[in-house]
Design a protein around this motif. Structure first.
Motif, short mmCIF file in Angstrom:
data_model
loop_
_atom_site.label_atom_id
_atom_site.label_comp_id
_atom_site.label_asym_id
_atom_site.label_seq_id
_atom_site.Cartn_x
_atom_site.Cartn_y
_atom_site.Cartn_z
N SER A 126 0.82 -1.21 0.00
CA SER A 126 0.00 0.00 0.00
C SER A 126 0.85 1.25 0.00
O SER A 126 0.56 2.22 -0.72
CB SER A 126 -0.93 0.00 1.22
N LEU A 147 -7.61 0.44 1.05
CA LEU A 147 -6.91 1.66 1.45
C LEU A 147 -7.84 2.62 2.19
O LEU A 147 -7.59 3.00 3.33
CB LEU A 147 -6.32 2.36 0.22
N ASN A 153 -8.79 -1.97 -2.86
CA ASN A 153 -7.63 -2.84 -2.74
C ASN A 153 -6.92 -3.08 -4.07
O ASN A 153 -5.89 -3.75 -4.09
CB ASN A 153 -8.03 -4.18 -2.13
N TYR A 312 0.74 8.02 2.46
CA TYR A 312 0.09 6.80 2.98
C TYR A 312 -0.38 7.06 4.40
O TYR A 312 0.42 7.40 5.28
CB TYR A 312 1.08 5.64 2.95
N VAL A 315 -4.07 1.41 6.05
CA VAL A 315 -4.96 0.47 5.39
C VAL A 315 -5.99 0.04 6.41
O VAL A 315 -5.72 -0.04 7.60
CB VAL A 315 -4.17 -0.79 4.92
#
Length: 465
Positions: A126, A147, A153, A312, A315
């Motif tokens: 991710s 995510l 995904n 990021y 997740v």
């Protein structure tokens, strides 16, 4: 430009289409123009996301769900041989394709990055997918978790990079031919398929042997299982190591916690580089460094990729904050192996300061509990208190003598405060009676324990003021 649609996959039928790995492949195929169909045991937001892409999704498994003109039936290792749709495929002579073969077909003609290891695959995949997207490289990706929304995904991108989570559990990662492979760690797990560490190492050696000529292996310099694997390699593959070890090629100099974030400094090509990781925990910082090293191996400047990694933010199910009620925060964790449990609990301890941490843990698989129940119990001792549920069987049948008591006994022997709860419906009330303002509750496990977060928050919201 990304390649088109493999002909054999133009009308696929997925058995278990709602699963993390299966739904990602189905999504990419639908985005490439395939006529996707499939079935799943129960309704889900993922099923709705697939329907929004034009896929036909049946709830429940039945022979009539399989269309006569399906070009193939896609299965995972979890699908039993007596599945009615699988039996119908045999009657009709429709080819059966393992999901790993379907994913390998989707990566053909692209620059694949395959992320392997006992823990951290979803997070690292991710991180790389999000940062490459942030840089405008439009990668395709297939991840074992969502995510930010159901169905997120996987994505068919227009760029030439494909980032994929590579599953070692059933040796399906032997099907891929990556330009860059990441190995985060190597431990004994998946006891139904591997009898020893020797078998694990042989399997990972086969995976490394699949790296294309001129490709790169990015591997941990800290994890003993990974170091042993590196020692066993013949040197034919370019290898880049990362970690805190003094001999690491990309050396982690420091990981400084900053609440639910971390500031990470690495030494790369003899110079320091500092960047932010937007999730807590040293293990997540190391995942980010692995992603950084892989991106550099693809030819992306580290100075560009490092700040992009901060995009990021997590997740689903990987230390995901579910909400707060009555002054209590509820966080969800997918951790189900002792190493993962320990890492997540240590991360939350560093982020939570003086707050009490209470865990609701659901063991995953009888085979894993039989082999690692003692270590699971020892990990739970890192919490201030724990509630332990019955084992989530997933694809396995019960094993005589293997119950959650193995974990509870080990936890109590390690000094943990543990309560056994056999009925999940009772957990919200039990937790409400154990918590107070400022506490943090962690729902932990790979099964349906994740469903308890909202219920716990609802129960806490009704606490007397």
């Amino acid at each position: 430009m990304a390649p088109g649609l493999p002909t054999a996959l133009d009308r696929p039928h997925f058995i278990g289409i709602g699963g993390a790995g299966m739904s990602g492949i189905a999504k990419i195929l639908a985005q490439r123009g395939a006529k996707v169909a499939g079935s799943d045991a129960k309704h889900s937001a993922t099923a709705e996301a697939l329907r929004a892409l034009g896929a036909t999704v049946h709830i429940g498994h039945a022979a009539e769900h399989l269309a006569d003109d399906a070009s193939c039936v896609v299965v995972s290792s979890a699908i039993r041989e007596d599945n009615p749709e699988l039996l119908r495929a045999a009657e009709l002579g429709i080819p059966v394709v393992h999901r790993s073969d379907a994913l390998a077909a989707l990566m053909e003609g692209l620059r694949p990055v395959a992320v392997a290891g006992t823990h951290g695959k979803t997070t690292t995949t991710s991180m790389l997918a999000v940062s490459l997207t942030k840089l405008g490289l439009n990668p395709s990706y297939a991840i074992g978790g969502d995510l930010d929304a159901p169905g997120s995904n996987a994505l068919h991108g227009e760029g030439d990079i494909f980032v994929a989570e590579a599953d070692e559990s059933d040796r399906s990662f032997h099907k891929y031919a990556p330009e860059v492979a990441i190995i985060l760690n190597v431990e004994l797990d998946h006891h139904a398929n591997y009898a020893s560490m020797e078998e694990i190492h042989e399997s990972f050696e086969t995976f490394v042997g699949r790296i294309v000529p001129g490709g790169t292996l990015v591997i941990s310099a800290d994890h003993e299982g990974a170091r042993e694997l590196t020692r066993r390699l013949d040197g034919s593959v370019r290898t880049v190591t990362y970690g805190e070890s003094a001999d690491a090629d990309v050396r982690v100099l420091s990981v400084v916690p900053q609440g639910l974030r971390s500031e990470v400094t690495v030494e790369l090509d003899g110079a320091p580089l500092t960047f932010t990781v937007s999730v807590p925990g040293r293990h997540y910082a190391h995942n980010a460094v692995a992603a950084l090293a892989a991106g550099v191996a693809l030819g992306i400047p580290a100075a560009d990729l490092a700040p992009a990694l901060a995009a990021y933010t997590g997740v689903k199910r990987r230390l995901q904050l579910k909400g707060e009620a009555a002054g209590v925060q509820v966080v969800d964790s997918y951790a189900h192996h002792p190493t993962e449990m320990t890492a997540d609990l240590e991360a939350m301890r560093a982020a939570a300061g003086d707050s009490r941490i209470l865990v609701v843990f659901q063991p995953h698989l009888f085979s894993r509990t039989r082999e690692l129940g003692t270590e699971m119990g020892q990990a739970l001792a890192l919490a201030d208190a724990a509630v332990v549920l019955d084992i989530y069987p997933a694809r396995e049948d019960p094993v005589p003598g293997v119950t959650s008591e193995l974990i509870i006994d080990a936890a109590r022997a390690a000094g943990a405060d543990v309560t056994a709860v056999h009925d999940k419906a009772e957990v919200p009330s039990v937790i409400a009676g154990m918590t107070g303002p400022g506490d943090l509750v962690l729902t932990m496990g790979a099964g349906d324990v994740t469903d308890l977060g909202p219920r716990i928050l609802d129960r806490l919201s009704k606490q007397p003021k």
